[in-house]
Write a protein that holds these residues in place. Structure first.
Motif, PDB file in Angstrom:
ATOM      1  N   VAL A 109     -89.570   5.754  -8.066  1.00 18.32           N
ATOM      2  CA  VAL A 109     -89.712   6.892  -7.458  1.00 18.32           C
ATOM      3  C   VAL A 109     -91.432   7.038  -7.434  1.00 18.32           C
ATOM      4  CG1 VAL A 109     -89.440   9.323  -7.144  1.00 18.32           C
ATOM      5  CG2 VAL A 109     -87.752   8.024  -8.207  1.00 18.32           C
ATOM      6  N   ASP A 110     -92.003   7.135  -6.236  1.00 19.61           N
ATOM      7  CA  ASP A 110     -93.274   7.835  -6.167  1.00 19.61           C
ATOM      8  C   ASP A 110     -93.389   8.171  -4.742  1.00 19.61           C
ATOM      9  OD1 ASP A 110     -96.303   7.615  -6.318  1.00 19.61           O
ATOM     10  OD2 ASP A 110     -95.914   6.636  -8.187  1.00 19.61           O
ATOM     11  N   ALA A 143     -87.808  19.479 -11.307  1.00 20.54           N
ATOM     12  CA  ALA A 143     -87.325  18.156 -11.784  1.00 20.54           C
ATOM     13  C   ALA A 143     -86.746  17.931 -13.034  1.00 20.54           C
ATOM     14  CB  ALA A 143     -88.665  17.124 -11.947  1.00 20.54           C
ATOM     15  N   LEU A 144     -87.241  18.826 -14.175  1.00 23.04           N
ATOM     16  CA  LEU A 144     -86.489  18.693 -15.231  1.00 23.04           C
ATOM     17  C   LEU A 144     -85.205  18.927 -15.518  1.00 23.04           C
ATOM     18  CD1 LEU A 144     -89.650  20.159 -17.244  1.00 23.04           C
ATOM     19  CD2 LEU A 144     -88.666  17.892 -17.650  1.00 23.04           C
ATOM     20  N   PRO A 145     -84.541  20.136 -14.772  1.00 24.03           N
ATOM     21  CA  PRO A 145     -83.174  20.291 -14.710  1.00 24.03           C
ATOM     22  C   PRO A 145     -82.291  19.215 -13.989  1.00 24.03           C
ATOM     23  CG  PRO A 145     -84.271  21.980 -13.528  1.00 24.03           C
ATOM     24  CD  PRO A 145     -85.516  21.387 -14.154  1.00 24.03           C
ATOM     25  N   ALA A 146     -83.168  18.839 -12.758  1.00 23.63           N
ATOM     26  CA  ALA A 146     -82.579  17.764 -11.958  1.00 23.63           C
ATOM     27  C   ALA A 146     -82.293  16.546 -12.881  1.00 23.63           C
ATOM     28  CB  ALA A 146     -83.060  17.593 -10.673  1.00 23.63           C
ATOM     29  N   ALA A 147     -83.288  16.246 -13.549  1.00 28.89           N
ATOM     30  CA  ALA A 147     -83.024  15.166 -14.536  1.00 28.89           C
ATOM     31  C   ALA A 147     -81.983  15.144 -15.480  1.00 28.89           C
ATOM     32  CB  ALA A 147     -84.174  14.779 -15.328  1.00 28.89           C
ATOM     33  N   PHE A 148     -81.763  16.066 -16.043  1.00 29.12           N
ATOM     34  CA  PHE A 148     -80.429  16.389 -16.975  1.00 29.12           C
ATOM     35  C   PHE A 148     -79.184  16.540 -16.270  1.00 29.12           C
ATOM     36  CE2 PHE A 148     -83.747  18.336 -19.636  1.00 29.12           C
ATOM     37  CZ  PHE A 148     -83.298  17.795 -21.121  1.00 29.12           C
ATOM     38  N   GLU A 204     -83.086  15.311  -7.374  1.00 33.49           N
ATOM     39  CA  GLU A 204     -82.174  16.312  -6.860  1.00 33.49           C
ATOM     40  C   GLU A 204     -81.165  15.503  -5.891  1.00 33.49           C
ATOM     41  OE1 GLU A 204     -84.936  20.321  -6.962  1.00 33.49           O
ATOM     42  OE2 GLU A 204     -84.954  19.091  -5.057  1.00 33.49           O
ATOM     43  N   ASP A 205     -81.801  14.454  -4.933  1.00 40.60           N
ATOM     44  CA  ASP A 205     -80.986  13.893  -4.154  1.00 40.60           C
ATOM     45  C   ASP A 205     -79.921  12.867  -4.861  1.00 40.60           C
ATOM     46  OD1 ASP A 205     -82.254  15.247  -1.850  1.00 40.60           O
ATOM     47  OD2 ASP A 205     -83.541  13.578  -1.473  1.00 40.60           O
ATOM     48  N   LEU A 206     -80.507  12.437  -5.828  1.00 35.28           N
ATOM     49  CA  LEU A 206     -79.635  11.393  -6.661  1.00 35.28           C
ATOM     50  C   LEU A 206     -78.632  12.136  -7.373  1.00 35.28           C
ATOM     51  CD1 LEU A 206     -82.508   9.164  -8.234  1.00 35.28           C
ATOM     52  CD2 LEU A 206     -80.799   8.573  -6.657  1.00 35.28           C
ATOM     53  N   ALA A 207     -78.686  13.275  -7.717  1.00 38.77           N
ATOM     54  CA  ALA A 207     -78.079  14.204  -8.441  1.00 38.77           C
ATOM     55  C   ALA A 207     -76.573  14.471  -7.384  1.00 38.77           C
ATOM     56  CB  ALA A 207     -78.215  15.630  -9.240  1.00 38.77           C
ATOM     57  N   ALA A 208     -77.197  14.946  -6.262  1.00 40.08           N
ATOM     58  CA  ALA A 208     -76.066  15.327  -5.153  1.00 40.08           C
ATOM     59  C   ALA A 208     -75.357  14.097  -4.605  1.00 40.08           C
ATOM     60  CB  ALA A 208     -76.932  15.607  -3.786  1.00 40.08           C
ATOM     61  N   ALA A 209     -75.904  12.847  -4.902  1.00 38.58           N
ATOM     62  CA  ALA A 209     -75.290  11.606  -4.604  1.00 38.58           C
ATOM     63  C   ALA A 209     -74.259  10.990  -5.813  1.00 38.58           C
ATOM     64  CB  ALA A 209     -76.062  10.415  -4.307  1.00 38.58           C
ATOM     65  N   GLY A 210     -74.383  11.458  -6.787  1.00 41.78           N
ATOM     66  CA  GLY A 210     -73.481  11.527  -7.803  1.00 41.78           C
ATOM     67  C   GLY A 210     -74.244  10.207  -8.865  1.00 41.78           C
ATOM     68  N   THR A 211     -75.223   9.973  -8.552  1.00 42.23           N
ATOM     69  CA  THR A 211     -75.987   8.694  -9.291  1.00 42.23           C
ATOM     70  C   THR A 211     -76.005   9.512 -10.818  1.00 42.23           C
ATOM     71  OG1 THR A 211     -77.209   8.046  -7.585  1.00 42.23           O
ATOM     72  CG2 THR A 211     -78.020   7.512  -9.683  1.00 42.23           C
ATOM     73  N   ARG A 212     -75.964   8.295 -11.723  1.00 41.20           N
ATOM     74  CA  ARG A 212     -76.027   8.787 -12.949  1.00 41.20           C
ATOM     75  C   ARG A 212     -76.973   7.725 -13.688  1.00 41.20           C
ATOM     76  NH1 ARG A 212     -75.094  12.656 -11.709  1.00 41.20           N
ATOM     77  NH2 ARG A 212     -72.973  13.862 -11.966  1.00 41.20           N
ATOM     78  N   ALA A 213     -77.859   8.003 -14.534  1.00 37.55           N
ATOM     79  CA  ALA A 213     -78.865   7.196 -15.161  1.00 37.55           C
ATOM     80  C   ALA A 213     -78.836   7.139 -16.627  1.00 37.55           C
ATOM     81  CB  ALA A 213     -80.431   7.440 -14.681  1.00 37.55           C
ATOM     82  N   GLY A 263     -89.387   6.905  -1.847  1.00 36.31           N
ATOM     83  CA  GLY A 263     -90.912   7.355  -1.361  1.00 36.31           C
ATOM     84  C   GLY A 263     -90.635   8.782  -1.473  1.00 36.31           C
ATOM     85  N   THR A 264     -90.728   9.742  -2.246  1.00 37.78           N
ATOM     86  CA  THR A 264     -90.903  11.279  -2.109  1.00 37.78           C
ATOM     87  C   THR A 264     -91.430  11.594  -3.672  1.00 37.78           C
ATOM     88  OG1 THR A 264     -89.572  13.154  -1.643  1.00 37.78           O
ATOM     89  CG2 THR A 264     -88.407  11.404  -2.722  1.00 37.78           C
ATOM     90  N   ASP A 265     -91.615  12.910  -3.705  1.00 35.35           N
ATOM     91  CA  ASP A 265     -91.904  13.255  -5.050  1.00 35.35           C
ATOM     92  C   ASP A 265     -90.410  13.261  -6.032  1.00 35.35           C
ATOM     93  OD1 ASP A 265     -90.443  16.418  -5.185  1.00 35.35           O
ATOM     94  OD2 ASP A 265     -91.194  16.338  -3.380  1.00 35.35           O
TER      95      ASP A 265
END
Length: 242
Positions: free
Chosen positions: A42-43, A213-218, A75-84, A67-69
């Motif tokens: 991400v960048d 970003a911090l809560p979205a990361a969790f 937030e978009d990855l969380a909405a898409a159900g991505t898990r890291a 290519g975004t902040d």
């Protein structure tokens, strides 16, 4: 080394490098997850895409660039159900930004007064210093730069722009040098460092993005996932620790 030790990526895991930059951390993380894993870079700086393209061919794992902040990306990855399994944020400037004088991030080299990590942002540092009120400038320098002489510097900027707009990093450094007491010019590093930091934070909404970003990361982290954040100044540090 500390990032690799603390995040301990394993084969097959998903890694999100929230601040890809020139790919230094990603190049070290990717071999750990291997061909069965994935790297999501991400960048928001378009220059990062060039570095990603150069590194992608030799990547030992599937990789993609968003290519975004990093707040919006998470937030978009969380909405898409991505898990890291691993998320890394390396806050502040990247070397590719500092080492490109025309971007205006450095107070040590003459350049347009820009400071936008994403060149498509509407407001540059020059826009801020030439249009913001003395009160706003004082508040930014005090809060985001922890600058002792915030009021004096803001007043000097307003006085100077009444004669001619501040267009370059050199213009701003000159005003700062003239605004602070002489002893302060020789103590605590470059006298413009804190003001440049404050303007960069405001231009790029760095703390606002980190706060989102911090809560979205969790939310994106898988069970037993690891989040690592590298911070360089006290405002970021306090927010991350809290």
């Amino acid at each position: 080394d500390q990032v690799l030790a603390l995040t301990a990526p394993e084969p097959g895991e998903v890694v999100i490098d929230c601040t890809f930059g020139a790919g230094g951390h990603a190049s070290a993380l990717a071999p750990r997850v291997g061909p069965t894993g994935e790297l999501i870079a991400v960048d928001r700086d378009p220059e990062a895409a060039r570095h990603f393209a150069l590194l992608r061919e030799g990547m030992p794992c599937p990789a993609r660039l968003i290519g975004t902040d990093f707040a919006t990306a998470l937030e978009d990855l969380a909405a898409a159900g991505t898990r890291a399994d691993v998320i890394l944020m390396d806050l502040g400037l990247s070397s590719m930004q500092v080492d490109t004088p025309e971007r205006g991030f450095s107070y040590s080299r003459p350049a347009p007064l820009d400071m936008r990590m994403d060149p498509s942002l509407a407001v540059s540092a020059a826009d801020l210093v030439n249009t913001a009120s003395e009160q706003d400038l004082t508040g930014w320098f005090r809060e985001y730069g922890e600058e002792r002489y915030s009021r004096q510097i803001a007043r000097a900027i307003v006085r100077r722009r009444g004669e001619a707009p501040l267009a370059t990093t050199g213009d701003l450094v000159e005003v700062i040098r003239g605004a602070v007491p002489t002893p302060a010019l020789f103590a605590g590093g470059h006298p413009a460092r804190r003001v440049f930091q404050a303007l960069r934070i405001v231009v790029n909404d760095e703390l606002g993005i980190l706060e989102r970003a911090l809560p979205a990361a969790f939310e994106v982290l898988a069970p037993a996932g690891r989040l690592a954040v590298i911070s360089f100044q006290s405002l970021e540090d306090r927010m991350v620790k809290r």
